[in-house]
Design a protein around this motif. Structure first.
Motif, PDB file in Angstrom:
ATOM      1  N   ASP A  42      -9.899 -12.721 -47.888  1.00 37.10           N
ATOM      2  CA  ASP A  42     -11.083 -13.537 -47.687  1.00 37.10           C
ATOM      3  C   ASP A  42     -11.528 -13.383 -45.937  1.00 37.10           C
ATOM      4  O   ASP A  42     -10.746 -14.185 -45.619  1.00 37.10           O
ATOM      5  CB  ASP A  42     -11.247 -14.648 -48.332  1.00 37.10           C
ATOM      6  N   LEU A  43     -12.599 -12.923 -45.665  1.00 39.44           N
ATOM      7  CA  LEU A  43     -12.999 -13.051 -44.167  1.00 39.44           C
ATOM      8  C   LEU A  43     -13.127 -14.263 -43.883  1.00 39.44           C
ATOM      9  O   LEU A  43     -13.064 -14.778 -42.707  1.00 39.44           O
ATOM     10  CB  LEU A  43     -14.086 -11.761 -43.944  1.00 39.44           C
ATOM     11  N   GLN A  44     -13.710 -15.320 -44.801  1.00 41.42           N
ATOM     12  CA  GLN A  44     -13.840 -16.546 -44.421  1.00 41.42           C
ATOM     13  C   GLN A  44     -12.542 -17.331 -44.319  1.00 41.42           C
ATOM     14  O   GLN A  44     -12.619 -18.574 -43.992  1.00 41.42           O
ATOM     15  CB  GLN A  44     -14.923 -17.198 -45.178  1.00 41.42           C
ATOM     16  N   ILE A  96      -6.212 -13.204 -43.890  1.00 43.76           N
ATOM     17  CA  ILE A  96      -6.259 -12.001 -43.452  1.00 43.76           C
ATOM     18  C   ILE A  96      -4.797 -11.513 -42.919  1.00 43.76           C
ATOM     19  O   ILE A  96      -4.345 -10.362 -43.310  1.00 43.76           O
ATOM     20  CB  ILE A  96      -7.267 -11.751 -42.349  1.00 43.76           C
ATOM     21  N   LEU A 113     -13.475  -0.623 -43.532  1.00 45.20           N
ATOM     22  CA  LEU A 113     -13.751  -1.856 -43.675  1.00 45.20           C
ATOM     23  C   LEU A 113     -15.076  -1.956 -44.038  1.00 45.20           C
ATOM     24  O   LEU A 113     -16.303  -1.746 -43.317  1.00 45.20           O
ATOM     25  CB  LEU A 113     -13.708  -2.868 -42.461  1.00 45.20           C
ATOM     26  N   THR A 149     -17.270  -4.238 -45.264  1.00 44.09           N
ATOM     27  CA  THR A 149     -17.958  -5.765 -45.703  1.00 44.09           C
ATOM     28  C   THR A 149     -18.979  -6.055 -44.945  1.00 44.09           C
ATOM     29  O   THR A 149     -19.263  -5.378 -43.850  1.00 44.09           O
ATOM     30  CB  THR A 149     -16.643  -6.778 -45.340  1.00 44.09           C
ATOM     31  N   VAL A 179     -18.204 -14.030 -41.389  1.00 41.71           N
ATOM     32  CA  VAL A 179     -17.938 -12.569 -42.065  1.00 41.71           C
ATOM     33  C   VAL A 179     -18.386 -11.435 -41.342  1.00 41.71           C
ATOM     34  O   VAL A 179     -17.517 -10.234 -41.446  1.00 41.71           O
ATOM     35  CB  VAL A 179     -19.014 -12.606 -43.317  1.00 41.71           C
ATOM     36  N   GLY A 238     -13.918 -12.287 -38.800  1.00 42.55           N
ATOM     37  CA  GLY A 238     -13.267 -12.079 -39.731  1.00 42.55           C
ATOM     38  C   GLY A 238     -12.644 -10.423 -39.471  1.00 42.55           C
ATOM     39  O   GLY A 238     -11.435 -10.026 -39.280  1.00 42.55           O
ATOM     40  N   PRO A 239     -13.716  -9.393 -39.297  1.00 43.62           N
ATOM     41  CA  PRO A 239     -13.264  -8.159 -38.868  1.00 43.62           C
ATOM     42  C   PRO A 239     -12.350  -8.090 -37.579  1.00 43.62           C
ATOM     43  O   PRO A 239     -11.494  -7.507 -37.515  1.00 43.62           O
ATOM     44  CB  PRO A 239     -14.740  -7.353 -38.554  1.00 43.62           C
ATOM     45  N   VAL A 258      -9.003  -8.504 -38.775  1.00 43.64           N
ATOM     46  CA  VAL A 258      -8.603  -7.602 -39.427  1.00 43.64           C
ATOM     47  C   VAL A 258      -8.190  -6.560 -38.574  1.00 43.64           C
ATOM     48  O   VAL A 258      -6.896  -5.990 -38.670  1.00 43.64           O
ATOM     49  CB  VAL A 258      -9.835  -6.861 -40.362  1.00 43.64           C
TER      50      VAL A 258
END
Length: 232
Positions: free
Chosen positions: A50-52, A57, A75, A77, A105, A109-110, A113
């Protein structure tokens, strides 16, 4: 469709596989005879991510490390609106909590990632993130949509910077920002222009073609679904 730049038996990772475009990516890749495996990653997969939740991650990357390398990472999202909030039409509509949620988000988050998953990318592979033309500062003519525009602009800078660093050790890798255009999905449905939206499968095929046709010299660049460069 069949991708040709990843060789035979390439392996793909799709993050955000439950979304309209993420699901379409998975379907197309599984139909590619050159693709040996598609690994899906999202909130409801195993492992989940979950990116939150930043710790999820790192945990997901650790769980998939044994399956690396992946020749293709996508990716797929993003958040534009959600329960209790819509894109802002004016500065007066800005809300700190919404800004934080959208940036988490679409940008933070990315970024995590990139930190945790780039080590799992094949040295000659490609990683692409879904950005948006409205994240282009040069192309901003209408204003509004503060959180979404700014968070996608931040994503673009994060990807560009990561591409520069990654190229020092892996000069054949490709890191790309992609603008998918308006796609039939829950993200676009409430907005003007949704009537002209393209099916997710069509958009996904166009984006995969852009990635497949890209070269290492184009790493760190921003492209639309038709292959045209988008200004920063």
């Amino acid at each position: 469709m069949q991708l040709t730049s990843f060789g035979d038996d390439y392996r793909a990772l799709v993050i955000g596989s439950s979304g309209a475009l993420g699901g379409a990516f998975c379907q197309l890749l599984r139909s590619d005879p050159a693709c040996a495996e598609v690994v899906e990653l999202g909130r409801r997969t195993t492992p989940g991510m979950d990116l939150q939740e930043p710790e999820s991650i790192a945990a997901a990357a650790e769980a998939l490390a044994g399956a690396a390398p992946f020749q293709l990472m996508l990716l797929a999202t993003g958040v534009l609106h959600g329960p209790g909030f819509q894109p802002e039409k004016s500065l007066a509509a800005l809300d700190a909590d919404v800004l934080q949620q959208v940036f988490q988000v679409n940008s933070i988050g990315p970024a995590l990632v990139l930190r945790h998953f780039l080590p799992l990318l094949d040295p000659g592979g490609a990683l692409a993130v879904l950005s948006a033309r409205v994240g282009s500062i040069a192309d901003n003519r209408l204003g509004g949509w503060y959180a979404y525009r700014a968070s996608k602009a931040a994503l673009n800078m994060l990807l560009k910077t990561a591409a520069i660093e990654h190229a020092r050790k892996h000069p054949q890798a490709r890191l790309l920002c992609l603008h998918p255009g308006t796609v039939i999905s829950p993200l676009s449905q409430p907005f003007r222009g949704a009537a002209a939206a393209r099916p997710a499968r069509q958009a996904a095929a166009e984006l995969l073609t852009v990635v497949d046709n890209s070269t290492a010299a184009e790493s760190g660049h921003f492209y639309a679904y038709d292959g045209q460069a988008v200004p920063w």
